[in-house]
Design a protein around this motif. Structure first.
Motif, short mmCIF file in Angstrom:
data_model
loop_
_atom_site.label_atom_id
_atom_site.label_comp_id
_atom_site.label_asym_id
_atom_site.label_seq_id
_atom_site.Cartn_x
_atom_site.Cartn_y
_atom_site.Cartn_z
N ARG A 16 -8.05 -3.15 10.12
CA ARG A 16 -7.89 -4.18 9.08
C ARG A 16 -7.57 -3.53 7.72
N LEU A 17 -8.27 -2.46 7.39
CA LEU A 17 -8.05 -1.81 6.10
C LEU A 17 -6.67 -1.15 6.06
N ALA A 18 -6.26 -0.54 7.17
CA ALA A 18 -4.91 0.05 7.21
C ALA A 18 -3.85 -1.02 7.02
N ASP A 19 -4.07 -2.19 7.64
CA ASP A 19 -3.13 -3.31 7.48
C ASP A 19 -3.09 -3.77 6.02
N LEU A 20 -4.24 -3.80 5.36
CA LEU A 20 -4.30 -4.20 3.94
C LEU A 20 -3.50 -3.23 3.08
N VAL A 21 -3.64 -1.93 3.34
CA VAL A 21 -2.94 -0.93 2.54
C VAL A 21 -1.43 -1.07 2.71
N THR A 22 -0.96 -1.20 3.92
CA THR A 22 0.48 -1.28 4.15
C THR A 22 1.07 -2.57 3.61
N ASN A 23 0.28 -3.65 3.58
CA ASN A 23 0.79 -4.93 3.10
C ASN A 23 0.76 -5.06 1.59
N THR A 24 -0.02 -4.24 0.90
CA THR A 24 -0.11 -4.35 -0.56
C THR A 24 0.57 -3.20 -1.29
N THR A 25 1.05 -2.19 -0.55
CA THR A 25 1.68 -1.06 -1.23
C THR A 25 3.06 -0.73 -0.69
N ALA A 26 3.53 -1.42 0.31
CA ALA A 26 4.85 -1.17 0.92
C ALA A 26 4.90 0.13 1.71
N LEU A 27 3.74 0.74 1.98
CA LEU A 27 3.74 1.91 2.86
C LEU A 27 4.04 1.44 4.29
N THR A 28 4.90 2.16 4.97
CA THR A 28 5.29 1.76 6.32
C THR A 28 4.89 2.76 7.39
N ALA A 29 4.34 3.92 6.98
CA ALA A 29 3.97 4.94 7.96
C ALA A 29 2.87 4.41 8.87
N PRO A 30 2.96 4.63 10.17
CA PRO A 30 1.91 4.17 11.09
C PRO A 30 0.63 4.99 10.89
N LEU A 31 -0.50 4.35 11.16
CA LEU A 31 -1.78 5.03 11.03
C LEU A 31 -2.00 5.96 12.21
N VAL A 32 -2.31 7.23 11.92
CA VAL A 32 -2.57 8.24 12.96
C VAL A 32 -4.04 8.63 12.90
N HIS A 33 -4.73 8.62 14.04
CA HIS A 33 -6.13 9.00 14.11
C HIS A 33 -6.24 10.48 14.50
N ARG A 34 -7.03 11.25 13.73
CA ARG A 34 -7.24 12.67 14.03
C ARG A 34 -8.70 12.99 13.76
N THR A 35 -9.28 13.86 14.58
CA THR A 35 -10.63 14.32 14.29
C THR A 35 -10.58 15.34 13.16
N PHE A 36 -11.71 15.49 12.50
CA PHE A 36 -11.79 16.46 11.41
C PHE A 36 -11.46 17.85 11.92
N ASP A 37 -12.04 18.25 13.06
CA ASP A 37 -11.83 19.60 13.58
C ASP A 37 -10.35 19.84 13.91
N HIS A 38 -9.70 18.83 14.51
CA HIS A 38 -8.29 18.99 14.88
C HIS A 38 -7.42 19.13 13.64
#
Length: 803
Positions: free
Chosen positions: A615-637
């Motif tokens: 939901r938060l990622a959707d909010l960011v892309t809809n209010t800032t025109a960012l289009t990059a998809p959200l990528v999940h990564r662990t801290f260690d990786h």
């Protein structure tokens, strides 16, 4: 505009360029202290310096109406010295350094990055003098930029061509004001500022403390400084017991003369003492006693500034020019720390309080309060403000009380909606942001509400137009020869002088707030407003902003988070809620001394951690025109991909920490602690794209479920910029209480951490919920270009700063 007196001087002048010179004025000064006149004119000098070449202005006129300020040549010299000192202080320059070498070749009066020449016109000059005021009792100080001389005649500081000199001499002769050739041909520019009364008189050395005794006065101050320094070095320095002396003197605040705000003064004294300790030496001003060197600087500077036969300030007036010169001479010879000087001055005033009554007592209290928070880092400026005639806590505005009346009708702004419409008559209002004057044409930029219009004006109409002025321009919309939409001005319906006003930082947030609120409302979040002042302080172990609520008789705190109130809203039966508002951290961050920032904090009782992240990622892309998809990564990786070192490799992590964060590496060898510190220092900046970081090592807030890498939290990044943290809340009140107790066991700050309220809220049956906090300031700064590889800046690998 200058008054009629100076217009008479200008029209009668034999100067070949006087009649066409463009001269601006500052409001007439009606007082008796030329220093204050210079101080008040400082803002006008700085403003003119910014636009002097573009607008081809030839001078700035100071008008001192008191007849006594130009009654004799000696008084005039002192008037010029004090006014110039005030100008230098107003722009932040050191008067003593700026006037050093004034009588030598190559010296110039530098103000706001511009070289200036000064011409003094005064009543003391006879009508046969070019410096005569032609019957006016006002003293006029005309500041002329060297650029003006270069434009109209021979460049200043070079030999005037014989033909030009002959024309000037002939013009003066015809006007009955003989030209003083010897005065004009001398190469030391400062000696021309104040003309001698008679052609055979020696040059007027106005920059010295006393025209007739300047050499001896300067020598006496220098000799005294050397004698003070010898006294200080005659014994072994010890430690000044400032707490004992200050607290003893401060007893007067509570006993003989109880003062309102005494608790604030005492708190200020405590903060001042926190900057110690200071050395104690043998004092020159009090033989046989010890104290800080700065106490001698204070006493001797005040004595040097006293009027002849008068006691030092505050029992008598302090001459600002003599005070500035003495303070500079003393501090150049005697080591002088600003905090020690402030401490000495506070002690001096506290010791004077028992002798004072009424208005003088109140005045000294207010000056003491100002010394405890002076907001200046210059010892000379500190002493000048301390001894000045104005209340330093509430100095009067520098605008003139005699300024022309301002209109009350609203600005005519409606026609901006139809700008630019070719061929249409429009009335546009706004603020001038630029002026461009040419030989036969003039242009100006008019701006309002994010829009800009070019104005085309007659050069005569543009002569009085300056950057920052408020204008309403009526004319026809067309295009310039370059094709730019332009309003060809036929009449200025309004013209009020002004100054450029930078937009407040909050304006940068405005574009993002409306879409942010709309998206949250569409997602079922209800907006709330919660208190900014709280009875208890929440927000980790951060240093709080603390105030005293007099009506309640207790401390209160500026919040660092609205988390507790939002959780209470959830517990009271709301599914989703949020707040956008200010939060505060009373600590330095990225070079700023204290931080206020706008946060979006939200909670939902019907979302899981992955759902809230999406939901938060959707909010960011809809209010800032960012289009990059959200990528999940662990801290260690992510850490290993950027550094080439896996956080589990303790030896490699310690080696990297020793290189990049040596201070932290010396105080811990915990790989998780070091990896997280490295992450914030020089790793996260290399993240690319829109990234969610999970399985984060290190401690988490007691409110978050789980610990270490098992803590239920996510960090959200956009191209290395941390935007938000999303977390699922702890549910066990006993684990919560134990975590709070451990966190505050070694609290360095004396604040009421009333976490019992939090535990009680959880104990009352708070449902499972997920929350997130996001910086609105950072969100507003996001643009699509932030994610373009061609525009990335590689993060630096600077060594960490030590606390």
């Amino acid at each position: 505009m200058a008054d009629d007196g100076f217009r008479t001087i200008q029209s009668a002048s034999a100067c070949l360029f006087a009649a066409r010179a463009r001269i601006e004025t500052v409001p007439a000064y009606t007082g008796t202290r030329p220093y204050d006149a210079g101080l008040a004119a400082g803002a006008a000098v700085a403003d003119l310096a910014r636009r002097i070449e573009a607008e081809e202005v030839d001078g700035l006129l100071l008008q001192l109406t008191d007849p006594g300020l130009g009654s004799t040549i000696e008084v005039l010299a002192d008037t010029v010295r004090q006014a110039v000192t005030g100008l230098l202080v107003a722009i932040g320059a050191d008067p003593a350094a700026a006037l050093a070498g004034a009588g030598t070749d190559g010296w110039w009066l530098h103000l706001a990055g511009v070289r200036w020449f000064l011409i003094a016109f005064a009543p003391c000059y006879p009508d046969t003098s070019p410096r005569s005021t032609r019957g006016s009792t006002t003293t006029f100080l005309l500041l002329q930029p060297v650029h003006s001389f270069d434009r109209h005649a021979t460049p200043r500081g070079t030999v005037i061509a014989p033909a030009v000199r002959e024309r000037i001499r002939a013009a003066h002769q015809a006007a009955g004001t003989p030209y003083n050739t010897a005065h004009a041909q001398q190469t030391a520019e400062a000696k021309k500022f104040v003309a001698p009364l008679h052609p055979d008189d020696p040059p007027v050395t106005w920059w010295l403390t006393h025209t007739s005794e300047a050499g001896s006065a300067s020598t006496d101050t220098t000799a005294l400084a050397a004698a003070i320094a010898r006294t200080h070095s005659s014994g072994t320095p010890t430690r000044w017991d400032a707490p004992a002396e200050l607290l003893s003197a401060a007893a007067v605040l509570f006993t003989e003369h109880p003062a309102d705000g005494a608790d604030q003064l005492l708190a200020g004294i405590a903060r001042l003492l926190d900057h110690g300790p200071h050395q104690a030496v043998l004092l020159h001003s009090a033989p046989g006693t010890r104290g800080p060197r700065e106490l001698d600087v204070l006493h001797h500077a005040l004595a040097a500034a006293a009027e002849p036969g008068q006691p030092p300030w505050p029992h008598g007036p302090a001459d600002p020019a003599r005070l500035a010169a003495a303070a500079q001479t003393f501090s150049a010879t005697i080591p002088c720390q600003l905090t020690a000087l402030r401490t000495a001055a506070v002690l001096h005033l506290l010791r004077l309080l028992p002798e004072t009554r009424g208005e003088q007592h109140r005045d000294l209290l207010r000056r003491t309060a100002w010394l405890l928070d002076p907001r200046t880092d210059d010892p000379v400026h500190l002493l000048l403000t301390l001894t000045g005639p104005d209340d330093p806590l509430a100095p009067p505005p520098r605008s003139s009380a005699t300024a022309r009346p301002r209109g009350t009708a609203p600005l005519p702004l409606a026609d901006w909606a139809t700008w630019p419409t070719p061929g249409r008559q429009l009335l546009l209002a706004g603020r001038i942001t630029a002026v461009r004057v040419h030989r036969k044409s003039a242009f100006a930029d008019l701006a309002w509400d994010g829009r800009t219009a070019q104005l085309a004006l007659d050069p005569a109409a543009a002569a009085g137009l300056h950057t920052g002025d408020l204008v309403a321009a009526r004319g026809t919309c067309s295009t310039s020869r370059t094709g730019q939409p332009t309003l060809f001005v036929e009449h200025l319906d309004l013209h009020e002088s002004g100054a450029p006003v930078p937009p407040p930082p909050s304006m940068l947030l405005t574009p993002v707030l409306e879409p942010l609120r709309a998206h949250l409302a569409a997602s079922g979040f209800q907006e709330t407003i919660t208190p900014i002042l709280t009875n208890g302080y929440f927000g980790g172990a951060a240093r709080p902003f603390t105030t005293w609520a007099h009506a309640a008789g207790q401390h209160q705190y500026l919040r660092v988070t609205s988390e507790l109130d939002l959780l209470a809203t959830i517990a009271a039966g709301t599914t989703r809620c949020y707040e956008i508002g200010p939060s505060f951290r009373n600590e330095g961050q990225r070079g700023r001394p204290a931080v206020e920032f706008v946060m979006l904090e939200a909670y939902a009782a019907d979302l899981t951690l992955p759902q809230a992240t999406a939901r938060l990622a959707d909010l960011v892309t809809n209010t800032t025109a960012l289009t990059a998809p959200l990528v999940h990564r662990t801290f260690d990786h992510a850490f290993a991909a950027i550094t080439g070192i896996h956080p589990a490799d303790g030896t490699a992590v310690r080696a990297l920490a020793a290189e990049r964060i040596p201070y932290t590496a010396q105080h811990t060898d915990d790989p998780d602690h070091l990896a997280r510190r490295l992450w914030r220092h020089s790793v996260r900046q290399h993240l690319r794209g829109f990234t969610a970081i999970t399985d984060i090592p290190g401690p988490a807030s007691p409110l978050i479920a789980g610990t270490g890498r098992q803590a239920q939290r996510v960090w959200l990044y956009a191209d290395g910029l941390e935007l938000a943290e999303i977390a699922a809340n702890e549910r066990d009140p006993h684990r919560l209480a134990a975590a709070f107790a451990a966190q505050f066991a070694a609290d360095r700050h004396l604040a009421h951490r009333c976490y019992q309220q939090v535990v009680d809220l959880y104990d009352s049956g708070l449902p499972p919920c997920v929350g997130f906090g996001m910086s609105v300031t950072r969100l507003a700064g996001l643009h699509p270009t932030h994610l373009l590889p061609a525009q990335r800046r590689a993060p630096h690998h600077a060594t960490e700063r030590t606390p």
